[in-house]
Design an enzyme around this catalytic site. Structure first.
Site, PDB file in Angstrom:
ATOM      1  N   ASP A 115       1.001  -1.111  -0.162  1.00  0.00           N
ATOM      2  CA  ASP A 115      -0.018  -0.233  -0.023  1.00  0.00           C
ATOM      3  C   ASP A 115       0.963   1.171   0.013  1.00  0.00           C
ATOM      4  O   ASP A 115       1.997   1.192   0.513  1.00  0.00           O
ATOM      5  CB  ASP A 115      -1.028   0.082   1.225  1.00  0.00           C
ATOM      6  CG  ASP A 115      -1.981   1.006   1.235  1.00  0.00           C
ATOM      7  OD1 ASP A 115      -2.308   1.373  -0.071  1.00  0.00           O
ATOM      8  OD2 ASP A 115      -2.822   1.071   2.234  1.00  0.00           O
ATOM      9  N   ASN A 169     -11.014  -2.626  -5.099  1.00  0.00           N
ATOM     10  CA  ASN A 169     -10.274  -1.550  -5.897  1.00  0.00           C
ATOM     11  C   ASN A 169     -10.937  -1.189  -7.116  1.00  0.00           C
ATOM     12  O   ASN A 169     -10.538  -0.247  -7.778  1.00  0.00           O
ATOM     13  CB  ASN A 169      -9.025  -2.160  -6.018  1.00  0.00           C
ATOM     14  CG  ASN A 169      -8.037  -1.965  -4.653  1.00  0.00           C
ATOM     15  OD1 ASN A 169      -6.993  -2.617  -4.507  1.00  0.00           O
ATOM     16  ND2 ASN A 169      -8.318  -0.765  -3.836  1.00  0.00           N
TER      17      ASN A 169
HETATM   18  C1  IPE Z   1      -5.432  -2.581   0.214  1.00  0.00           C
HETATM   19  O1  IPE Z   1      -5.171  -1.262   0.220  1.00  0.00           O
HETATM   20  C2  IPE Z   1      -5.461  -3.154  -0.911  1.00  0.00           C
HETATM   21  C3  IPE Z   1      -4.133  -3.538  -1.817  1.00  0.00           C
HETATM   22  C4  IPE Z   1      -3.108  -2.938  -1.127  1.00  0.00           C
HETATM   23  C5  IPE Z   1      -4.094  -4.027  -2.866  1.00  0.00           C
HETATM   24  P1  IPE Z   1      -6.290  -0.016  -0.292  1.00  0.00           P
HETATM   25  O2  IPE Z   1      -5.493   1.291  -0.276  1.00  0.00           O
HETATM   26  O3  IPE Z   1      -7.160  -0.627  -1.221  1.00  0.00           O
HETATM   27  O4  IPE Z   1      -6.921  -0.045   1.192  1.00  0.00           O
HETATM   28  P2  IPE Z   1      -7.759   1.080   1.909  1.00  0.00           P
HETATM   29  O5  IPE Z   1      -8.719   1.482   1.056  1.00  0.00           O
HETATM   30  O6  IPE Z   1      -6.928   2.029   2.473  1.00  0.00           O
HETATM   31  O7  IPE Z   1      -8.565   0.212   3.135  1.00  0.00           O
HETATM   32  C1  IPE Z   2      -1.795   0.138  -3.332  1.00  0.00           C
HETATM   33  O1  IPE Z   2      -1.510   1.680  -3.242  1.00  0.00           O
HETATM   34  C2  IPE Z   2      -2.076  -0.143  -4.671  1.00  0.00           C
HETATM   35  C3  IPE Z   2      -3.341  -0.870  -4.810  1.00  0.00           C
HETATM   36  C4  IPE Z   2      -4.488  -0.771  -3.890  1.00  0.00           C
HETATM   37  C5  IPE Z   2      -3.872  -1.227  -6.259  1.00  0.00           C
HETATM   38  P1  IPE Z   2      -2.508   2.804  -3.326  1.00  0.00           P
HETATM   39  O2  IPE Z   2      -2.926   3.006  -4.639  1.00  0.00           O
HETATM   40  O3  IPE Z   2      -3.590   2.272  -2.513  1.00  0.00           O
HETATM   41  O4  IPE Z   2      -2.015   3.892  -2.434  1.00  0.00           O
HETATM   42  P2  IPE Z   2      -2.576   4.995  -1.618  1.00  0.00           P
HETATM   43  O5  IPE Z   2      -3.068   4.174  -0.371  1.00  0.00           O
HETATM   44  O6  IPE Z   2      -3.660   5.796  -2.146  1.00  0.00           O
HETATM   45  O7  IPE Z   2      -1.404   5.882  -1.217  1.00  0.00           O
HETATM   46 MG    MG Z   3      -4.036   2.393  -0.489  1.00  0.00          MG
END
Ligand code: IPE
Ligand code: IPE
Ligand code: MG
Length: 250
Positions: free
Chosen positions: A27, A75
């Site tokens: 993340d 997502n």
């Molecule tokens: C969790 O991260 C999913 C992945 C890293 C693939 P998110 O960014 O989607 O999670 P939330 O929305 O902060 O809980």
């Molecule tokens: C994790 O990084 C990747 C996916 C969830 C696909 P994020 O895209 O959630 O990054 P932040 O949390 O917005 O920084």
């Molecule tokens: Mg995230």
């Protein structure tokens, strides 16, 4: 097992203190890009490179299972351009992994896909299937890539399968065990994750391995995934080695 290695400065800690199975919630890609004034896709790109480095490192030090959360069932709520950019990265990675299949197999690396097939494009599913057909003789490290993965959905699918068996009279509800649920998850046959790492300053599971994480150790950190290094990983392994796991005992 109390942490008492002969050499306390060993990095990473000696094998007997390493987790067998590590889960990583990759993340912070979006915030990493934003901090640099870049589009979110650059964060995802850099994040996928970091994943490849950490996967190689896991094989090098002998971690048996690595499960990475790459895209959740939730997502899809993101803007379509971001979703399609992420899907393109999967295509790129899966194609490359397929090209290196022989090499990986020789090195004892196995790549598996875990997640819900419905919703993914046909060409991605084909790439996943091709990759899974190949198999290493002596698997040293299995990398599960969670794409379109959701823990609740995974448990629901397992329950449906067991309910169907009951409806057909092959099983009785009374005979069902926790092991039956575990055996019907994507991770069937693999040990539960000993350690789950979530960088980026969030303190939640976000629907990742929720059944399997019942007794996992958690390590959180503020580092954004694209900045994550082998040294950060070593530090997490070191912290894990000092944890006392009791599984409800004393
Ligand atoms: C969790 O991260 C999913 C992945 C890293 C693939 P998110 O960014 O989607 O999670 P939330 O929305 O902060 O809980
Ligand atoms: C994790 O990084 C990747 C996916 C969830 C696909 P994020 O895209 O959630 O990054 P932040 O949390 O917005 O920084
Ligand atoms: Mg995230």
């Amino acid at each position: 097992m109390e942490y008492m290695p002969k050499d306390k400065t060993a990095v990473p800690p000696p094998t007997e203190y390493l987790p067998q199975h590590i889960g990583i919630i990759m993340d912070g890609n979006g915030r990493w890009a934003k901090a640099r004034g870049l589009a979110r896709e650059y964060g995802h790109r850099r994040g996928s490179e970091v994943f490849m480095d950490i996967a190689r490192y896991c094989k090098k030090i002998g971690i048996r299972y690595l499960t990475v959360y790459a895209f959740s069932t939730e997502n899809w709520r993101r803007p379509p351009e971001e979703v399609s950019g992420i899907m393109d990265l999967f295509r790129e990675y899966l194609r490359e992994a397929e090209e290196r299949e022989q090499e990986n197999a020789q090195k004892g690396l196995r790549i598996r896909y875990i997640g819900e097939r419905e919703g993914l494009a046909d060409d991605i599913l084909e790439l996943v299937d091709e990759l899974e057909r190949g198999s290493a003789d002596k698997v040293r490290t299995t990398v599960n890539i969670a794409i379109n993965y959701g823990g609740r959905n995974e448990i629901l699918s397992a329950c449906k399968r067991l309910a169907e068996q009951c409806a057909r009279g092959e099983r009785t509800p009374e005979s069902l065990t926790e092991q039956d649920i575990s055996d019907n998850l994507y991770t069937a046959g693999q040990p539960d994750p000993d350690l789950i790492i979530r960088p980026s300053g969030e303190f939640r599971l976000s629907n990742f391995l929720i059944w399997q994480a019942a007794y996992s150790e958690f390590i959180y950190s503020d580092i954004l995934w694209p900045d994550y290094t082998e040294q950060d990983f070593d530090a997490a392994l070191e912290e894990y080695a000092h944890r006392s796991r009791r599984f409800g005992g004393v």
